[in-house]
Write a protein that holds these residues in place. Sequence first.
Motif, PDB file in Angstrom:
ATOM      1  N   PRO A  24     -52.757 -43.554 -55.960  1.00 59.56           N
ATOM      2  CA  PRO A  24     -54.220 -43.826 -56.652  1.00 59.56           C
ATOM      3  C   PRO A  24     -53.933 -45.864 -56.779  1.00 59.56           C
ATOM      4  O   PRO A  24     -54.889 -46.436 -56.531  1.00 59.56           O
ATOM      5  CB  PRO A  24     -54.534 -43.269 -57.787  1.00 59.56           C
ATOM      6  CG  PRO A  24     -53.100 -42.609 -58.029  1.00 59.56           C
ATOM      7  CD  PRO A  24     -52.405 -42.455 -56.774  1.00 59.56           C
ATOM      8  N   PHE A  25     -52.683 -46.102 -57.205  1.00 62.62           N
ATOM      9  CA  PHE A  25     -52.626 -47.390 -57.713  1.00 62.62           C
ATOM     10  C   PHE A  25     -52.752 -48.494 -56.381  1.00 62.62           C
ATOM     11  O   PHE A  25     -53.084 -49.566 -56.726  1.00 62.62           O
ATOM     12  CB  PHE A  25     -51.319 -47.653 -58.486  1.00 62.62           C
ATOM     13  CG  PHE A  25     -51.273 -46.789 -59.661  1.00 62.62           C
ATOM     14  CD1 PHE A  25     -52.020 -47.436 -60.865  1.00 62.62           C
ATOM     15  CD2 PHE A  25     -50.282 -45.862 -59.500  1.00 62.62           C
ATOM     16  CE1 PHE A  25     -51.834 -46.598 -62.009  1.00 62.62           C
ATOM     17  CE2 PHE A  25     -50.086 -45.092 -60.980  1.00 62.62           C
ATOM     18  CZ  PHE A  25     -51.099 -45.461 -62.108  1.00 62.62           C
ATOM     19  N   GLU A  26     -52.409 -47.920 -55.352  1.00 62.75           N
ATOM     20  CA  GLU A  26     -52.696 -48.606 -53.970  1.00 62.75           C
ATOM     21  C   GLU A  26     -53.979 -48.733 -53.664  1.00 62.75           C
ATOM     22  O   GLU A  26     -54.257 -49.527 -52.811  1.00 62.75           O
ATOM     23  CB  GLU A  26     -51.906 -48.078 -52.894  1.00 62.75           C
ATOM     24  CG  GLU A  26     -50.363 -48.003 -53.010  1.00 62.75           C
ATOM     25  CD  GLU A  26     -49.551 -47.325 -52.098  1.00 62.75           C
ATOM     26  OE1 GLU A  26     -49.856 -46.900 -51.076  1.00 62.75           O
ATOM     27  OE2 GLU A  26     -48.441 -47.079 -52.153  1.00 62.75           O
ATOM     28  N   LYS A  27     -54.989 -47.936 -54.205  1.00 62.53           N
ATOM     29  CA  LYS A  27     -56.307 -48.039 -53.869  1.00 62.53           C
ATOM     30  C   LYS A  27     -57.268 -49.130 -54.684  1.00 62.53           C
ATOM     31  O   LYS A  27     -58.184 -49.194 -54.583  1.00 62.53           O
ATOM     32  CB  LYS A  27     -56.974 -46.651 -53.920  1.00 62.53           C
ATOM     33  CG  LYS A  27     -56.263 -45.643 -53.178  1.00 62.53           C
ATOM     34  CD  LYS A  27     -56.174 -45.843 -51.765  1.00 62.53           C
ATOM     35  CE  LYS A  27     -55.654 -44.622 -50.860  1.00 62.53           C
ATOM     36  NZ  LYS A  27     -54.194 -44.470 -51.042  1.00 62.53           N
ATOM     37  N   LYS A  28     -56.423 -49.934 -55.784  1.00 57.94           N
ATOM     38  CA  LYS A  28     -57.129 -50.513 -56.693  1.00 57.94           C
ATOM     39  C   LYS A  28     -57.958 -51.607 -55.658  1.00 57.94           C
ATOM     40  O   LYS A  28     -57.498 -52.415 -55.003  1.00 57.94           O
ATOM     41  CB  LYS A  28     -56.153 -51.338 -57.362  1.00 57.94           C
ATOM     42  CG  LYS A  28     -56.632 -52.526 -58.480  1.00 57.94           C
ATOM     43  CD  LYS A  28     -55.792 -53.000 -59.161  1.00 57.94           C
ATOM     44  CE  LYS A  28     -56.187 -54.143 -60.032  1.00 57.94           C
ATOM     45  NZ  LYS A  28     -55.197 -54.928 -60.782  1.00 57.94           N
ATOM     46  N   GLY A  29     -59.217 -51.749 -56.055  1.00 63.69           N
ATOM     47  CA  GLY A  29     -60.050 -52.554 -55.569  1.00 63.69           C
ATOM     48  C   GLY A  29     -60.632 -52.304 -54.043  1.00 63.69           C
ATOM     49  O   GLY A  29     -61.312 -52.854 -53.227  1.00 63.69           O
ATOM     50  N   LYS A  30     -60.208 -51.125 -53.523  1.00 58.79           N
ATOM     51  CA  LYS A  30     -60.466 -50.742 -52.254  1.00 58.79           C
ATOM     52  C   LYS A  30     -61.114 -49.289 -52.334  1.00 58.79           C
ATOM     53  O   LYS A  30     -61.032 -48.530 -51.495  1.00 58.79           O
ATOM     54  CB  LYS A  30     -59.299 -50.737 -51.195  1.00 58.79           C
ATOM     55  CG  LYS A  30     -58.386 -51.850 -51.232  1.00 58.79           C
ATOM     56  CD  LYS A  30     -57.164 -51.812 -50.586  1.00 58.79           C
ATOM     57  CE  LYS A  30     -56.339 -52.923 -50.620  1.00 58.79           C
ATOM     58  NZ  LYS A  30     -55.106 -52.915 -49.937  1.00 58.79           N
ATOM     59  N   TRP A  31     -61.620 -48.514 -53.473  1.00 56.44           N
ATOM     60  CA  TRP A  31     -62.201 -47.395 -53.517  1.00 56.44           C
ATOM     61  C   TRP A  31     -63.139 -47.082 -52.511  1.00 56.44           C
ATOM     62  O   TRP A  31     -63.423 -45.791 -52.055  1.00 56.44           O
ATOM     63  CB  TRP A  31     -62.366 -46.857 -54.995  1.00 56.44           C
ATOM     64  CG  TRP A  31     -61.273 -46.616 -55.685  1.00 56.44           C
ATOM     65  CD1 TRP A  31     -60.602 -47.452 -56.454  1.00 56.44           C
ATOM     66  CD2 TRP A  31     -60.273 -45.396 -55.745  1.00 56.44           C
ATOM     67  NE1 TRP A  31     -59.321 -47.116 -57.102  1.00 56.44           N
ATOM     68  CE2 TRP A  31     -59.129 -45.717 -56.596  1.00 56.44           C
ATOM     69  CE3 TRP A  31     -60.547 -44.312 -55.179  1.00 56.44           C
ATOM     70  CZ2 TRP A  31     -58.235 -44.869 -56.789  1.00 56.44           C
ATOM     71  CZ3 TRP A  31     -59.306 -43.378 -55.307  1.00 56.44           C
ATOM     72  CH2 TRP A  31     -58.475 -43.491 -56.167  1.00 56.44           C
ATOM     73  N   ASN A  32     -63.915 -47.970 -52.235  1.00 56.85           N
ATOM     74  CA  ASN A  32     -65.095 -47.765 -51.375  1.00 56.85           C
ATOM     75  C   ASN A  32     -64.605 -47.420 -49.854  1.00 56.85           C
ATOM     76  O   ASN A  32     -64.988 -46.475 -49.099  1.00 56.85           O
ATOM     77  CB  ASN A  32     -65.816 -49.040 -51.253  1.00 56.85           C
ATOM     78  CG  ASN A  32     -66.949 -49.181 -52.413  1.00 56.85           C
ATOM     79  OD1 ASN A  32     -67.133 -49.975 -53.090  1.00 56.85           O
ATOM     80  ND2 ASN A  32     -67.841 -48.028 -52.332  1.00 56.85           N
ATOM     81  N   GLU A  33     -63.394 -47.921 -49.623  1.00 60.24           N
ATOM     82  CA  GLU A  33     -62.681 -47.763 -48.415  1.00 60.24           C
ATOM     83  C   GLU A  33     -62.336 -46.337 -48.255  1.00 60.24           C
ATOM     84  O   GLU A  33     -62.187 -45.570 -47.369  1.00 60.24           O
ATOM     85  CB  GLU A  33     -61.580 -48.573 -48.128  1.00 60.24           C
ATOM     86  CG  GLU A  33     -61.957 -49.840 -47.829  1.00 60.24           C
ATOM     87  CD  GLU A  33     -60.701 -50.794 -47.667  1.00 60.24           C
ATOM     88  OE1 GLU A  33     -59.633 -50.127 -47.324  1.00 60.24           O
ATOM     89  OE2 GLU A  33     -60.800 -52.027 -47.857  1.00 60.24           O
ATOM     90  N   VAL A  34     -61.959 -45.782 -49.532  1.00 59.73           N
ATOM     91  CA  VAL A  34     -61.299 -44.331 -49.675  1.00 59.73           C
ATOM     92  C   VAL A  34     -62.405 -43.349 -49.247  1.00 59.73           C
ATOM     93  O   VAL A  34     -62.414 -42.279 -48.673  1.00 59.73           O
ATOM     94  CB  VAL A  34     -60.977 -43.808 -50.920  1.00 59.73           C
ATOM     95  CG1 VAL A  34     -60.682 -42.356 -51.265  1.00 59.73           C
ATOM     96  CG2 VAL A  34     -59.416 -44.876 -51.223  1.00 59.73           C
TER      97      VAL A  34
END
Length: 211
Positions: A24-34
């Motif tokens: 999850p820490f790699e998704k910081k600022g990119k959650w819409n991409e998830v």
Amino acid sequence: MRARNKPWADDFIKENHDIIELTPFEKKGKWNEVFHNDNPIHIEVGTGKGQFIVGMAEQNSDNNFIGIEIAKSIIVSAIQKVKDANSKNIRLINENAEDLRELFGENEIDKIYLNFSDPWPKNRHEKRRLTFRSFLDQYKHILKEDGEIVLKTDNKGLFEYSLVSFSEYGMVLKEVLLDLHEHADPTNVMTEYEEKFSAKGQPIYRCIAKF
């Protein structure tokens, strides 16, 4: 009551990586991409067994929901609820969210739910309360300009403390309800704790605050 250890939890979590984010820490600022869309993102800090977040996701299909829960033995129940409901707009995080700024980017989140958080009643534990000013610093950073914090609790002491903490921080209180269920809000989704406490006749307190 502490949940029983579930030795199979690690394998179950890995098997359901489409529901629970393993990095999850790699998704910081990119959650819409998830989520593969630009829908608003709501987070629940302390998602427990997942009843609330699954109910909210079903009721609000145009929003994305992220539930954070530190206990593996509890989050596996949330994973199962998400699977059973076939919810596509939920992701779960199994981490100790000591600083949400490590998980989410600035202005990335639209709403934060604090449901039946540990009240930490002793004065020496004040800094652990999720409405202490150091946590408000985090929420202000990750919330969008018009973002909201929704607090629900059965604990009068925590509720009163939170109202003061929000006010002293300069926040605006949009709503203050001393007995949520008296108002029969059709959009209210109950947590497991909420069902338990309200069945005993205890009032449920709710407030909505903005920076």
